[in-house]
Enzyme design. Structure first.
Site, PDB file in Angstrom:
ATOM      1  N   CYS A 115       0.864  -1.181   0.000  1.00  0.00           N
ATOM      2  CA  CYS A 115       0.000   0.000   0.000  1.00  0.00           C
ATOM      3  C   CYS A 115       0.897   1.227   0.000  1.00  0.00           C
ATOM      4  O   CYS A 115       1.689   1.415   0.923  1.00  0.00           O
ATOM      5  CB  CYS A 115      -0.853  -0.079   1.267  1.00  0.00           C
ATOM      6  SG  CYS A 115      -1.764   1.410   1.619  1.00  0.00           S
ATOM      7  N   CYS A 122      -3.135  15.245   2.583  1.00  0.00           N
ATOM      8  CA  CYS A 122      -4.232  15.146   1.614  1.00  0.00           C
ATOM      9  C   CYS A 122      -5.111  16.383   1.704  1.00  0.00           C
ATOM     10  O   CYS A 122      -5.332  16.917   2.778  1.00  0.00           O
ATOM     11  CB  CYS A 122      -5.071  13.892   1.910  1.00  0.00           C
ATOM     12  SG  CYS A 122      -6.379  13.622   0.699  1.00  0.00           S
TER      13      CYS A 122
HETATM   14  N1  SAH Z   1      -7.515   9.026  -0.822  1.00  0.00           N
HETATM   15  C1  SAH Z   1      -7.843   7.765  -1.324  1.00  0.00           C
HETATM   16  C2  SAH Z   1      -6.837   6.678  -0.990  1.00  0.00           C
HETATM   17  C3  SAH Z   1      -6.263   6.705   0.388  1.00  0.00           C
HETATM   18  S1  SAH Z   1      -7.332   6.347   1.741  1.00  0.00           S
HETATM   19  C4  SAH Z   1      -9.230   7.351  -0.868  1.00  0.00           C
HETATM   20  O1  SAH Z   1      -9.789   8.023  -0.020  1.00  0.00           O
HETATM   21  O2  SAH Z   1      -9.755   6.403  -1.441  1.00  0.00           O
HETATM   22  C5  SAH Z   1      -7.475   4.576   1.618  1.00  0.00           C
HETATM   23  C6  SAH Z   1      -8.696   4.009   2.315  1.00  0.00           C
HETATM   24  O3  SAH Z   1      -8.565   4.083   3.740  1.00  0.00           O
HETATM   25  C7  SAH Z   1      -9.962   4.774   1.966  1.00  0.00           C
HETATM   26  O4  SAH Z   1     -10.995   3.895   1.596  1.00  0.00           O
HETATM   27  C8  SAH Z   1     -10.257   5.490   3.257  1.00  0.00           C
HETATM   28  O5  SAH Z   1     -11.584   5.807   3.335  1.00  0.00           O
HETATM   29  C9  SAH Z   1      -9.790   4.494   4.295  1.00  0.00           C
HETATM   30  N2  SAH Z   1      -9.635   5.067   5.642  1.00  0.00           N
HETATM   31  C10 SAH Z   1      -9.233   6.309   5.972  1.00  0.00           C
HETATM   32  N3  SAH Z   1      -9.263   6.478   7.321  1.00  0.00           N
HETATM   33  C11 SAH Z   1      -9.692   5.322   7.862  1.00  0.00           C
HETATM   34  C12 SAH Z   1      -9.925   4.864   9.197  1.00  0.00           C
HETATM   35  N4  SAH Z   1      -9.727   5.640  10.259  1.00  0.00           N
HETATM   36  N5  SAH Z   1     -10.369   3.595   9.358  1.00  0.00           N
HETATM   37  C13 SAH Z   1     -10.557   2.796   8.283  1.00  0.00           C
HETATM   38  N6  SAH Z   1     -10.346   3.150   7.023  1.00  0.00           N
HETATM   39  C14 SAH Z   1      -9.925   4.412   6.796  1.00  0.00           C
HETATM   40 FE1  SF4 Z   2      -8.498   9.446   1.237  1.00  0.00          FE
HETATM   41 FE2  SF4 Z   2     -10.132  11.278   2.368  1.00  0.00          FE
HETATM   42 FE3  SF4 Z   2      -8.040  10.407   3.739  1.00  0.00          FE
HETATM   43 FE4  SF4 Z   2      -7.657  11.969   1.638  1.00  0.00          FE
HETATM   44  S1  SF4 Z   2      -8.694  12.554   3.521  1.00  0.00           S
HETATM   45  S2  SF4 Z   2      -6.541  10.092   2.147  1.00  0.00           S
HETATM   46  S3  SF4 Z   2      -9.317  11.302   0.298  1.00  0.00           S
HETATM   47  S4  SF4 Z   2      -9.783   9.147   3.067  1.00  0.00           S
END
Ligand code: SAH
Ligand code: SF4
Length: 356
Positions: A115, A122
């Site tokens: 990953c 972000c």
């Molecule tokens: N920005 C992109 C990719 C990075 S986040 C996106 O949002 O798809 C990757 C995944 O981790 C996303 O599905 C996001 O929603 C999830 N994620 C973020 N914070 C999280 C948390 N606290 N617990 C579980 N999943 C989380």
């Molecule tokens: Fe993905 Fe939203 Fe976290 Fe950005 S802020 S990394 S879009 S889940």
């Protein structure tokens, strides 16, 4: 500041414009990505003057491992320091263990998913996400994305030809850095390099609809994952402010137009948060929403962190949600938080089908 260019930022085609004859570039790719040699001087089949030229013009910048945490389940979270001392995370997830027969003969090599991060921080600012808390610093370069995988392969002694999948699910929104991410996709795919084909790379996005279209137009062959998380716009806006710009309908439309290998599916990530979106009514809406899309749903249990406003759902509710989807013909797995014990901030969670 050094004026040298990081050679990991370049595709083979780009380097072939700078380095002649062309076959030398293949050799350089081979040294770096397959033999893990990060010193031009040691590239023994290159002529001395070329090695000298390369040394003067290029560097080979591998992100530095500054911290490493191993989870009980075997996943390893890496913290990397970049040249300007910003840090990003990547996670190595062992997907399959090595298997031997009764005579000790190797039947199957271990399989890994890595990953990777695409940005430092972000901009999207989802309310449940730890990455968002730190704000946004900058995009990663293609070489910094590729370098995360290279550094992990070296660290874990993963041979060049071992099968590795890439998910862009670390820090950052990959489609907000599409130029560099698309270049990284190409560099990963190069058969003289890491040889990780596009169908083994999954871009996860919060739903930047115009960029989904742009990625589709590039026809790279990568897989798509959509972080959906909610089935009505009101809740989705609360969780993901990006929904104000591109609402659920817009995202679904972009997905329907995205070119995807007939044998593959679009993945929908659905973060289940206690008492917010864990009810059967939501599951029902989800089934409706995905009608006509060759999809699979990944239910992610919210992974709480200190100060997070949300709670982890009850596993029974998650299983009921999954059962509803399965009963209505939607492929659905539950992802258990990988590395809960190592506070896997990047939210990347290993697939675990609790059905089986
Ligand atoms: N920005 C992109 C990719 C990075 S986040 C996106 O949002 O798809 C990757 C995944 O981790 C996303 O599905 C996001 O929603 C999830 N994620 C973020 N914070 C999280 C948390 N606290 N617990 C579980 N999943 C989380
Ligand atoms: Fe993905 Fe939203 Fe976290 Fe950005 S802020 S990394 S879009 S889940």
């Amino acid at each position: 500041m050094s004026l040298k260019k990081n050679i990991l930022d370049f595709t083979k085609e780009e380097l072939e414009k700078e380095i002649t004859p062309k076959f030398r570039v293949k050799q350089i790719f081979n040294w770096i990505y397959q033999k893990y040699i990060f010193d031009f001087e040691k590239m023994s089949n290159l002529p001395k003057n070329l090695r000298e030229d390369l040394k003067n013009s290029f560097s080979i910048d591998i992100p530095k491992i500054v911290n490493k945490e191993t989870s009980k389940d075997g996943s390893i979270k890496y913290l990397f320091s970049l040249k300007d001392l910003h840090t990003v995370e990547a996670v190595l997830l062992p997907m399959k263990k090595e298997e031997y027969d009764e005579n000790g003969k190797l039947l199957q090599h271990a399989r890994y998913t890595i990953c990777v991060s695409s940005q430092v921080g972000c901009k999207v600012g989802c309310s449940f996400c730890l990455t968002a808390k730190g704000g946004f610093s900058r995009d990663l370069t293609p070489g910094e994305i590729v370098g995360q995988v290279l550094a992990i392969k070296v660290d874990k002694n993963i041979e060049a030809n071992r099968r590795v999948n890439i998910v862009y699910m670390g820090m950052g929104e990959p489609l907000d850095n599409l130029d560099n991410v698309s270049k990284a996709i190409r560099i990963f795919s190069d058969e003289n390099g890491l040889s990780i084909g596009p169908r083994r790379q999954t871009i996860s996005t919060s739903g930047l609809a115009p960029k989904i279209k742009k990625l589709g137009d590039m026809n790279l062959g990568v897989l798509l994952a959509i972080s959906l998380h909610a089935v009505d716009d009101k809740l989705r806006e609360e969780l993901m402010p990006i929904n104000k710009a591109y609402n659920i309908e817009t995202v679904i439309k972009a997905v329907k137009e995205f070119p995807i290998d007939q044998r593959k599916r679009v993945m929908f990530e659905y973060l289940i948060i206690k008492d917010l979106n864990d009810d059967i009514k939501s599951a029902k809406k989800l089934v409706k929403l995905l009608n006509g899309i060759k999809s699979k749903v990944n239910l992610i249990l919210f992974n709480p962190y200190p100060g997070s406003p949300y709670k982890r759902p009850e596993i029974e509710k998650v299983k009921n949600f999954q059962k509803y989807l399965l009963d209505h013909g939607v492929l659905c797995t539950i992802r258990e938080s990988k590395g809960l014990d190592i506070s896997a901030a990047c939210g990347q969670l290993k697939e675990k089908n609790l059905q089986s």
